[in-house]
Write an enzyme that holds these catalytic residues in place. Structure first.
Site: not given
Ligand SMILES: O=C(O)c1ccccc1N[C@@H]1O[C@H](COP(=O)(O)O)[C@@H](O)[C@H]1O
Length: 241
Positions: A11, A130
């Protein structure tokens, strides 16, 4: 039985490889060069890289050039996400040569566009679901975006080929994956599911391997690798056995 695919995560925030806790901006721990991290996972035997442009996901800029450099440097498959929300950002993402992209916010806010690109690009498009509880979150996980199962049914009807399911409450916490959530999602769709959030141990990976017959195809592993809870080589051996 198929082997659980492992997708080590890189990330990227402000040019650095980072891990967040619960996806909260400001909770970053930095792990240096994203390219070095990605190359390390590749050298360790990864077949996939899960690469996220967090600035693009949060709307705080982007790391597009760096993400492209990392993707181009990989010999392995790359799943790319963060800020892919319109024709221009999708074209730029696909032009990196990545294997597939994950769409998050767009699936919640511009469903017509997502249906169109699913029809155009097939399994190069996955949708990132998510969730907090069963409520989807978008825009860097800061905004509610509807019900998980209603959205899943809509995306299934539009031919979405794969889902990446993240339990936000677990993400970055090393508390173990939400196996119940994954089982429930697998019961609601015939499409493959990639599990994300909470992996802390080799036993967690073995538990996820047990869900392969239900439809869990892979698992994203982030914090546990960076915190050296186990090595990627150990993880690959655990899911192979
Ligand atoms: O991966 C994270 O930790 C994360 C945290 C906060 C927001 C997004 C995060 N990651 C992934 O980014 C895409 C969503 O980006 P967008 O909404 O399409 O711009 C999705 O794959 C998230 O899992």
């Amino acid at each position: 039985m198929s082997t659980l695919e492992l997708l080590p995560a890189v990330d990227v925030r402000d040019g650095q490889a980072v891990r967040l806790v619960h996806g909260e901006s400001g909770s970053e721990t930095s792990y240096g060069s994203p390219l070095e991290a990605a190359l390390a996972w590749q050298r360790a035997g990864a077949e996939w890289l899960h690469l996220v442009d967090l600035d693009a996901a949060f709307g705080t800029g982007d790391n597009r050039d760096l993400v492209r450099q990392v993707t181009e440097a990989m010999d392995i498959k790359v799943e790319l996400s963060g800020g892919i929300r319109d024709d221009a950002t999708l074209a730029a993402a696909l032009a990196t040569g990545c294997t597939r992209v994950n769409l998050g916010t767009a699936a919640l806010e511009t469903p017509e566009w997502v249906a169109k690109v699913i029809a155009e690009h097939g399994d190069k498009i996955a949708v990132g679901l998510d969730v907090r509880g069963t409520t989807l979150r978008g825009r860097g996980w800061t905004r509610d975006g509807g019900d998980l199962y209603e959205t899943l049914a809509r995306l299934d009807s539009e031919g979405c080929s794969r889902y990446v399911v993240t339990d936000i409450a677990k993400d970055g916490t090393l508390q173990g994956p939400n196996l119940e959530l994954l089982k429930n999602v697998c019961a609601a769709t015939d499409k493959p599911v990639v599990a994300s959030g909470g992996v802390s141990s080799l036993d967690d990976l073995r538990a996820l391997s047990g869900l392969v017959p239900l439809g869990v195809e892979g698992a994203i592993v982030g914090k546990a690798l960076y915190a050296k809870a186990f090595t990627l080589e150990e993880a690959l051996a655990a899911v192979a056995s």
